[in-house]
Design a protein around this motif. Sequence first.
Motif, PDB file in Angstrom:
ATOM      1  N   LYS A 113      17.196  18.442  80.529  1.00 48.87           N
ATOM      2  CA  LYS A 113      17.634  19.131  81.738  1.00 48.87           C
ATOM      3  C   LYS A 113      17.496  18.175  82.919  1.00 48.87           C
ATOM      4  N   ALA A 114      18.465  18.240  83.808  1.00 49.16           N
ATOM      5  CA  ALA A 114      18.432  17.377  84.994  1.00 49.16           C
ATOM      6  C   ALA A 114      18.784  18.196  86.220  1.00 49.16           C
ATOM      7  N   ARG A 115      18.251  17.772  87.354  1.00 48.78           N
ATOM      8  CA  ARG A 115      18.615  18.407  88.625  1.00 48.78           C
ATOM      9  C   ARG A 115      18.467  17.376  89.740  1.00 48.78           C
ATOM     10  N   THR A 116      19.240  17.558  90.781  1.00 43.68           N
ATOM     11  CA  THR A 116      19.157  16.697  91.968  1.00 43.68           C
ATOM     12  C   THR A 116      19.167  17.556  93.215  1.00 43.68           C
ATOM     13  N   SER A 117      18.613  17.028  94.285  1.00 42.79           N
ATOM     14  CA  SER A 117      18.620  17.703  95.586  1.00 42.79           C
ATOM     15  C   SER A 117      19.574  16.950  96.508  1.00 42.79           C
ATOM     16  N   VAL A 118      20.631  17.640  96.932  1.00 47.86           N
ATOM     17  CA  VAL A 118      21.648  17.018  97.775  1.00 47.86           C
ATOM     18  C   VAL A 118      21.097  16.785  99.170  1.00 47.86           C
ATOM     19  N   GLY A 163      22.278  16.387 102.856  1.00 46.84           N
ATOM     20  CA  GLY A 163      23.392  16.516 103.781  1.00 46.84           C
ATOM     21  C   GLY A 163      24.387  17.583 103.366  1.00 46.84           C
ATOM     22  N   LEU A 164      25.599  17.506 103.928  1.00 46.04           N
ATOM     23  CA  LEU A 164      26.606  18.550 103.776  1.00 46.04           C
ATOM     24  C   LEU A 164      27.531  18.345 102.590  1.00 46.04           C
ATOM     25  N   ASP A 165      27.576  17.141 102.045  1.00 47.48           N
ATOM     26  CA  ASP A 165      28.507  16.840 100.966  1.00 47.48           C
ATOM     27  C   ASP A 165      27.837  17.097  99.626  1.00 47.48           C
ATOM     28  N   PRO A 166      28.313  18.076  98.855  1.00 51.64           N
ATOM     29  CA  PRO A 166      27.678  18.378  97.560  1.00 51.64           C
ATOM     30  C   PRO A 166      27.808  17.255  96.543  1.00 51.64           C
ATOM     31  N   PHE A 167      28.714  16.310  96.786  1.00 57.64           N
ATOM     32  CA  PHE A 167      28.887  15.174  95.889  1.00 57.64           C
ATOM     33  C   PHE A 167      28.402  13.863  96.521  1.00 57.64           C
ATOM     34  N   GLY A 168      27.673  13.990  97.630  1.00 60.12           N
ATOM     35  CA  GLY A 168      27.219  12.814  98.355  1.00 60.12           C
ATOM     36  C   GLY A 168      25.801  12.412  98.010  1.00 60.12           C
ATOM     37  N   SER A 169      25.088  11.901  98.990  1.00 57.69           N
ATOM     38  CA  SER A 169      23.748  11.365  98.796  1.00 57.69           C
ATOM     39  C   SER A 169      22.782  12.443  98.321  1.00 57.69           C
ATOM     40  N   VAL A 170      21.748  12.007  97.606  1.00 56.42           N
ATOM     41  CA  VAL A 170      20.705  12.920  97.140  1.00 56.42           C
ATOM     42  C   VAL A 170      19.365  12.441  97.686  1.00 56.42           C
ATOM     43  N   SER A 171      18.445  13.380  97.827  1.00 61.85           N
ATOM     44  CA  SER A 171      17.096  13.031  98.295  1.00 61.85           C
ATOM     45  C   SER A 171      16.147  12.810  97.130  1.00 61.85           C
ATOM     46  N   SER A 172      16.461  13.394  95.965  1.00 60.46           N
ATOM     47  CA  SER A 172      15.609  13.235  94.794  1.00 60.46           C
ATOM     48  C   SER A 172      16.346  13.751  93.569  1.00 60.46           C
ATOM     49  N   GLY A 173      15.767  13.485  92.411  1.00 62.49           N
ATOM     50  CA  GLY A 173      16.321  13.991  91.168  1.00 62.49           C
ATOM     51  C   GLY A 173      15.311  13.857  90.048  1.00 62.49           C
ATOM     52  N   THR A 174      15.302  14.817  89.139  1.00 59.08           N
ATOM     53  CA  THR A 174      14.389  14.782  88.009  1.00 59.08           C
ATOM     54  C   THR A 174      15.142  15.035  86.717  1.00 59.08           C
ATOM     55  N   LEU A 175      14.637  14.444  85.652  1.00 61.88           N
ATOM     56  CA  LEU A 175      15.183  14.597  84.319  1.00 61.88           C
ATOM     57  C   LEU A 175      14.038  14.978  83.401  1.00 61.88           C
ATOM     58  N   GLN A 176      14.128  16.142  82.783  1.00 59.68           N
ATOM     59  CA  GLN A 176      13.076  16.595  81.872  1.00 59.68           C
ATOM     60  C   GLN A 176      13.604  16.537  80.439  1.00 59.68           C
ATOM     61  N   ILE A 177      12.916  15.760  79.603  1.00 57.01           N
ATOM     62  CA  ILE A 177      13.364  15.527  78.237  1.00 57.01           C
ATOM     63  C   ILE A 177      12.272  15.946  77.263  1.00 57.01           C
ATOM     64  N   THR A 178      12.652  16.699  76.265  1.00 55.67           N
ATOM     65  CA  THR A 178      11.778  16.978  75.129  1.00 55.67           C
ATOM     66  C   THR A 178      12.415  16.340  73.911  1.00 55.67           C
ATOM     67  N   THR A 179      11.838  15.259  73.422  1.00 55.29           N
ATOM     68  CA  THR A 179      12.429  14.510  72.322  1.00 55.29           C
ATOM     69  C   THR A 179      11.369  13.620  71.692  1.00 55.29           C
ATOM     70  N   LEU A 180      11.788  12.731  70.809  1.00 50.06           N
ATOM     71  CA  LEU A 180      10.879  11.817  70.133  1.00 50.06           C
ATOM     72  C   LEU A 180      10.649  10.569  70.978  1.00 50.06           C
ATOM     73  N   ILE A 181       9.380  10.135  71.105  1.00 49.90           N
ATOM     74  CA  ILE A 181       9.060   8.946  71.888  1.00 49.90           C
ATOM     75  C   ILE A 181       8.029   8.119  71.129  1.00 49.90           C
ATOM     76  N   LYS A 182       7.919   6.857  71.573  1.00 53.73           N
ATOM     77  CA  LYS A 182       6.867   5.980  71.059  1.00 53.73           C
ATOM     78  C   LYS A 182       6.598   4.897  72.080  1.00 53.73           C
ATOM     79  N   SER A 183       5.346   4.485  72.211  1.00 48.67           N
ATOM     80  CA  SER A 183       4.966   3.449  73.176  1.00 48.67           C
ATOM     81  C   SER A 183       4.999   2.069  72.522  1.00 48.67           C
ATOM     82  N   TYR A 184       5.424   1.074  73.322  1.00 52.85           N
ATOM     83  CA  TYR A 184       5.543  -0.308  72.854  1.00 52.85           C
ATOM     84  C   TYR A 184       5.181  -1.256  73.995  1.00 52.85           C
ATOM     85  N   GLY A 185       5.107  -2.533  73.660  1.00 54.21           N
ATOM     86  CA  GLY A 185       5.158  -3.604  74.639  1.00 54.21           C
ATOM     87  C   GLY A 185       6.526  -4.252  74.551  1.00 54.21           C
TER      88      GLY A 185
END
Length: 532
Positions: free
Chosen positions: A416-421, A423-445
């Motif tokens: 799931k993803a969301r962004t905060s617009v 200004g007035l343009d819904p397709f313009g600049s954003v102030s922030s955004g988050t992406l929440q992922i539930t999936t397989l991960i692994k740590s590496y160097g």
Amino acid sequence: MDPAHPLQGQADFCTKTPNYATESSLPTRLIDVNPGSKPGTPRLVLSADLGEATDCRYTALSHCWGVQGKVPKTLRDTLIQHQERIIGLSKTFEDAVEVTRQIGVRYLWIDSLCILQDEANDFQKECSRMSLVYAGSYCMLSAADTEDGSGGLFIPRTSFGLQYPEHPINYWTSLLKGPLSTRGWAFQEHQLSPRIVHFTNTRILWECRTCVAFEDFPSQVYRGFIGGGFLRRIPGADWGVKKINTWRLFDGHQERYEKEIDWGLKIPRSAVHIPPPANSVNPNYNEDIRTRWLRAAELYSARNLTHEADKLPAISGLAAAVARLVEGDVYLAGIWEGDLIRGLLWRSVLSDTRVTPPKRASNTPSWSWTSYCGRINFLASVNDAYILSREMAYDLMAMLDGSHPAIKVKYIASIKARTSVLGLDPFGSVSSGTLQITTLIKSYGIGTNPWNNRCGTLKGDQNFQIFLDDESSQSHSGVVFAVLLSGSDGKESSFGLLLQKSHLDTFHRIGIFYTWNTGVINSFRLETLTVV
């Protein structure tokens, strides 16, 4: 040269073809060029004050600003004055006024004069309407080979005449070399406009959704000969094969043209005008539009912006036009929710001309390609082994029952993803955004690559190829997390993001990975992460 006759003829032909990227709406302000036997001084008018019976056709100018202090502008303090008369026009602006008059159009739109340049709210409001401004224009005047307003539209010619009369389309490549073709804001202007007149240092060229034409070869050349909106090879010429890029998101489909043309035959000058099929410019399928959006993003990312904060605003008009074709989809800082995984799988492209590494935009989420101030491409469209179809991208977006030959664990992957617009343009600049992922991960160097600092491996596992966003892998020390996004049993390959911790509970993107051995993900664990 009097441009009125050939340009008017081309425009009359192209107004008979449909335009799929516009709706009936005028810009807030227009320049009245006062045509007639005794033309007057141009002045700014409000479109709301124009009567219903008024011929409201207008041209739009696409130009390089050059040194910003020298560009004629409308400010809050000069608005009333410009509504009476606009003086002090640059040579390019003067030529645009004259061409507009000669083709019988009364109104002209120029960004620096029709948008208040010292009012942030007015700028945002007009940016949100940019798709309508250019898509609704009668035609766009493109100052292709001038670096600023001093050059004008009719610049001195460096050459003229057809060296290869069998293929006048060979000259189309000259458009790719002009200063305007490198500018970020000009990208969506070219993409959105239904009809374009390119003023170059060799000749005037015409372009619309179905045809192109040339000052010295005015018969319309069917777009199929230059690829129907795709990068194509043009065979059949004595000097061999030539690549010509005329790609536009809303133009016709390559496969429809191939049925009409025998690419093995030499094309005579007398036979180049083939009527286009009725549905050739209608992008019928959402899937095709989303794929085309990825291509548009790749091309746009190679353009230059004076202010990197303009990365989203400068393409917001094109995004708004696409939104009308993918109704109900959500726009997330350059990525469509309906094509989220493919949109996340982008990689940076090292430019040979850059002296310093590209910066990352501070106000744009790291998972969006718009956060990278440089050229990118997507695994969905790069011309190499990493081809990713939309179907493949969603292999891991549902519950797996253990039938996958390389995956032995049951899990549910969600994203799931969301962004905060901002200004007035819904397709313009954003102030922030988050992406929440539930999936397989692994740590590496990160393991280094002696031949390429931006492509390496993950320590302890040689089954991975990684692509780092930064130009030096040495900038990423410590633990990185391989986060699985997509896999394919057909190609036995998997793709995902490389993340590092930003704070205690959030991560940020540093690159992507690819593995040709899907069996290695059996050692991954299921987790939920938040990426900013």
